[in-house]
Write an enzyme that holds these catalytic residues in place. Structure first.
Site, PDB file in Angstrom:
ATOM      1  N   TYR A   1       2.284   5.259 -18.085  1.00  0.00           N
ATOM      2  CA  TYR A   1       1.715   4.732 -16.834  1.00  0.00           C
ATOM      3  C   TYR A   1       0.387   4.030 -17.111  1.00  0.00           C
ATOM      4  O   TYR A   1       0.159   2.896 -16.664  1.00  0.00           O
ATOM      5  CB  TYR A   1       1.518   5.877 -15.839  1.00  0.00           C
ATOM      6  CG  TYR A   1       0.720   5.499 -14.602  1.00  0.00           C
ATOM      7  CD1 TYR A   1       1.325   4.832 -13.533  1.00  0.00           C
ATOM      8  CD2 TYR A   1      -0.637   5.813 -14.496  1.00  0.00           C
ATOM      9  CE1 TYR A   1       0.590   4.483 -12.400  1.00  0.00           C
ATOM     10  CE2 TYR A   1      -1.366   5.471 -13.366  1.00  0.00           C
ATOM     11  CZ  TYR A   1      -0.762   4.809 -12.329  1.00  0.00           C
ATOM     12  OH  TYR A   1      -1.491   4.465 -11.212  1.00  0.00           O
TER      13      TYR A   1
ATOM     14  N   SER B   1      -5.982   1.391 -12.287  1.00  0.00           N
ATOM     15  CA  SER B   1      -6.121   2.847 -12.193  1.00  0.00           C
ATOM     16  C   SER B   1      -7.103   3.402 -13.223  1.00  0.00           C
ATOM     17  O   SER B   1      -7.202   2.892 -14.349  1.00  0.00           O
ATOM     18  CB  SER B   1      -4.745   3.483 -12.432  1.00  0.00           C
ATOM     19  OG  SER B   1      -4.874   4.853 -12.723  1.00  0.00           O
TER      20      SER B   1
ATOM     21  N   GLU C   1      -6.547   5.852 -14.870  1.00  0.00           N
ATOM     22  CA  GLU C   1      -5.750   6.338 -16.004  1.00  0.00           C
ATOM     23  C   GLU C   1      -5.844   5.375 -17.193  1.00  0.00           C
ATOM     24  O   GLU C   1      -5.483   5.736 -18.306  1.00  0.00           O
ATOM     25  CB  GLU C   1      -4.291   6.541 -15.592  1.00  0.00           C
ATOM     26  CG  GLU C   1      -4.065   7.717 -14.637  1.00  0.00           C
ATOM     27  CD  GLU C   1      -4.170   9.094 -15.305  1.00  0.00           C
ATOM     28  OE1 GLU C   1      -3.863   9.192 -16.503  1.00  0.00           O
ATOM     29  OE2 GLU C   1      -4.579  10.049 -14.619  1.00  0.00           O
TER      30      GLU C   1
HETATM   31  P1  NAP Z   1       2.966   5.604  -4.093  1.00  0.00           P
HETATM   32  O1  NAP Z   1       2.725   6.405  -2.856  1.00  0.00           O
HETATM   33  O2  NAP Z   1       3.698   6.242  -5.224  1.00  0.00           O
HETATM   34  O3  NAP Z   1       3.718   4.267  -3.689  1.00  0.00           O
HETATM   35  C1  NAP Z   1       4.336   3.460  -4.645  1.00  0.00           C
HETATM   36  C2  NAP Z   1       5.028   2.330  -3.919  1.00  0.00           C
HETATM   37  O4  NAP Z   1       5.646   1.471  -4.893  1.00  0.00           O
HETATM   38  C3  NAP Z   1       6.151   2.781  -2.973  1.00  0.00           C
HETATM   39  O5  NAP Z   1       6.038   2.048  -1.774  1.00  0.00           O
HETATM   40  C4  NAP Z   1       7.413   2.377  -3.716  1.00  0.00           C
HETATM   41  O6  NAP Z   1       8.504   2.071  -2.890  1.00  0.00           O
HETATM   42  C5  NAP Z   1       6.929   1.109  -4.405  1.00  0.00           C
HETATM   43  N1  NAP Z   1       7.817   0.707  -5.487  1.00  0.00           N
HETATM   44  C6  NAP Z   1       8.242   1.457  -6.547  1.00  0.00           C
HETATM   45  N2  NAP Z   1       9.097   0.741  -7.295  1.00  0.00           N
HETATM   46  C7  NAP Z   1       9.205  -0.486  -6.715  1.00  0.00           C
HETATM   47  C8  NAP Z   1       9.954  -1.662  -7.019  1.00  0.00           C
HETATM   48  N3  NAP Z   1      10.772  -1.718  -8.076  1.00  0.00           N
HETATM   49  N4  NAP Z   1       9.832  -2.736  -6.207  1.00  0.00           N
HETATM   50  C9  NAP Z   1       9.027  -2.691  -5.122  1.00  0.00           C
HETATM   51  N5  NAP Z   1       8.305  -1.604  -4.775  1.00  0.00           N
HETATM   52  C10 NAP Z   1       8.391  -0.518  -5.571  1.00  0.00           C
HETATM   53  O7  NAP Z   1       1.567   5.084  -4.695  1.00  0.00           O
HETATM   54  P2  NAP Z   1       0.114   5.050  -3.990  1.00  0.00           P
HETATM   55  O8  NAP Z   1      -0.558   6.355  -4.213  1.00  0.00           O
HETATM   56  O9  NAP Z   1       0.241   4.501  -2.633  1.00  0.00           O
HETATM   57  O10 NAP Z   1      -0.644   4.015  -4.936  1.00  0.00           O
HETATM   58  C11 NAP Z   1      -0.620   2.616  -4.666  1.00  0.00           C
HETATM   59  C12 NAP Z   1      -0.894   1.861  -5.958  1.00  0.00           C
HETATM   60  O11 NAP Z   1      -2.190   2.241  -6.449  1.00  0.00           O
HETATM   61  C13 NAP Z   1       0.071   2.151  -7.093  1.00  0.00           C
HETATM   62  O12 NAP Z   1       0.220   0.980  -7.848  1.00  0.00           O
HETATM   63  C14 NAP Z   1      -0.642   3.209  -7.918  1.00  0.00           C
HETATM   64  O13 NAP Z   1      -0.202   3.203  -9.243  1.00  0.00           O
HETATM   65  C15 NAP Z   1      -2.060   2.725  -7.771  1.00  0.00           C
HETATM   66  N6  NAP Z   1      -3.084   3.761  -7.907  1.00  0.00           N
HETATM   67  C16 NAP Z   1      -2.997   4.882  -7.151  1.00  0.00           C
HETATM   68  C17 NAP Z   1      -3.976   5.854  -7.270  1.00  0.00           C
HETATM   69  C18 NAP Z   1      -3.925   7.116  -6.438  1.00  0.00           C
HETATM   70  O14 NAP Z   1      -4.662   8.044  -6.743  1.00  0.00           O
HETATM   71  N7  NAP Z   1      -3.135   7.145  -5.368  1.00  0.00           N
HETATM   72  C19 NAP Z   1      -5.038   5.668  -8.161  1.00  0.00           C
HETATM   73  C20 NAP Z   1      -5.110   4.490  -8.898  1.00  0.00           C
HETATM   74  C21 NAP Z   1      -4.123   3.523  -8.753  1.00  0.00           C
HETATM   75  P3  NAP Z   1       9.704   3.148  -2.565  1.00  0.00           P
HETATM   76  O15 NAP Z   1       9.213   3.919  -1.379  1.00  0.00           O
HETATM   77  O16 NAP Z   1      10.860   2.277  -2.289  1.00  0.00           O
HETATM   78  O17 NAP Z   1       9.856   4.001  -3.788  1.00  0.00           O
END
Ligand code: NAP
Length: 337
Positions: free
Chosen positions: A161, A137, A139
């Site tokens: 984070y 990320s 971040e």
């Molecule tokens: P998101 O919508 O918050 O999805 C997070 C996912 O992680 C959900 O499916 C959640 O499952 C799962 N999760 C949480 N705790 C878990 C556990 N203990 N075991 C297994 N699964 C777990 O995030 P996103 O926006 O799709 O982002 C995807 C990834 O990219 C993340 O790692 C995020 O940090 C990273 N990222 C995102 C952005 C952005 O702008 N979106 C930017 C940079 C990096 P539940 O539904 O069960 O909670």
């Protein structure tokens, strides 16, 4: 691009953690169009999002597992037999990471190590048998050392984070260097969509604007309006994840639009979509939403990805925000029917 050499496996097989999240859903849809056999990790005894995932990606096979539980990850890999692993699961909301710092470390940081260990055990130490993508990320840049930020910019994370993601980033590099793992990280800048969680500022605004248009609420409370971010569309960004794993040699890439916009601009576009130009009366600043430590202006230099992967974002900022407001208008109207 690498190709499937094993004749006995007809389609590439992908295991996605975080399948119920924004990126997991877009990535699953993308891989389905490419003919992959897709396995998604879901946690919990009776995860309420399972039906939604199966509706959006009908061909998916869901496996139970948790990033806190190594044996469940090894078990998932044994069933999925993946050629490619996309580790998207995380506590992903920066604001929550201060309130639940230990859990953030456990899932967002240690979860990466467990996934890599599971892959190492599953491949019996030959980590060149599986390709691994880690969701790093912007971040991690936090208190930025230079602008724009590229693959060579030093990290200075400013939240639990960001610190957890920095661990995940370096442990992925470490497995590449220690075990020859075909592993890489995408340093993704913010990306949004109608599937973004309601806690994130873009979705909070798009949903509030839709509800204000329908007379369902009268204001939205926000933190610092001067914050500037590099926001892209999630559908474009998952394509970059896939492209990264198709290269002969795997490298880490910054994925960004290279443009920065403030919350003021976000509000201008969102409210003008419902024909409100003077939105000040509908927005309140609330100190509860200010971060304990703010990051500086984040803006990415994705020129390496543009050059080596041929990746460029397709959806611009205005189009993205209008798409989100339109989708939330539809969502809120459907609840009234
Ligand atoms: P998101 O919508 O918050 O999805 C997070 C996912 O992680 C959900 O499916 C959640 O499952 C799962 N999760 C949480 N705790 C878990 C556990 N203990 N075991 C297994 N699964 C777990 O995030 P996103 O926006 O799709 O982002 C995807 C990834 O990219 C993340 O790692 C995020 O940090 C990273 N990222 C995102 C952005 C952005 O702008 N979106 C930017 C940079 C990096 P539940 O539904 O069960 O909670």
């Amino acid at each position: 691009m690498y190709s499937q050499s094993e004749q006995c496996i007809p389609a590439k097989r992908a295991l996605i953690t975080g399948i119920t999240g924004q990126d997991g859903l877009y990535l699953g849809q993308l891989l389905a169009t490419k003919g992959y056999e897709i396995f998604g990790l879901v946690r919990g005894q009776s995860n309420p999002k399972i039906a939604m995932v199966e509706q959006i990606i009908p061909s998916i096979q869901l496996l139970e597992g948790d990033l806190r539980d190594l044996s469940s990850l090894i078990g998932a890999m044994e069933i999925a037999q993946p050629n490619e692993i996309y580790n998207l699961g995380a506590i992903s909301f920066v604001g929550l990471s201060w309130k639940q710092a230990e859990l953030t470390g456990e899932i967002t940081a240690m979860g990466v190590l467990r996934m890599l260990e599971a892959a190492r055990i599953h491949t019996q130490g030959d980590m060149s048998k599986v390709r691994f993508y880690q969701a790093s990320s912007s971040e991690m840049f936090g208190k930025v050392r230079e602008t724009p930020q590229s693959e060579t910019t030093a990290f200075h994370p400013r939240s639990p984070y960001g610190v957890a993601k920095t661990f995940g980033h370096y442990i992925t590099i470490n497995y590449r260097e220690s075990y020859g793992a075909l592993a890489c990280s995408g340093i993704l800048f913010n990306h949004e969509s109608p599937r973004r969680g309601f806690e994130f500022v873009t979705r909070k605004v798009s949903n509030a604007v839709a509800r204000i248009a329908l007379g369902l609420q009268d204001h939205v409370a926000l933190g610092n309006l001067d914050v500037r971010r590099d926001w892209g569309f999630a559908g474009d960004y998952v394509e970059a994840m896939w492209l990264m794993l198709q290269q002969e040699e795997l490298h880490d890439y910054v994925i960004a639009t290279g443009e920065t916009h403030s919350i003021w601009e976000l509000l201008d576009i969102a409210f003008s979509r419902i024909n409100i130009e003077n939105w000040q009366a509908y927005v309140r600043q609330d100190p509860r939403f200010f971060r304990p430590a703010e990051v500086d202006v984040l803006v990415g230099d994705a020129s390496r990805a543009w050059k080596e992967l041929g990746w460029k974002p397709k959806v611009g900022f205005r189009e993205l925000i209008e798409m989100m407001v339109d989708a939330d208008l539809e969502l809120e109207r459907s609840k009234l029917r």
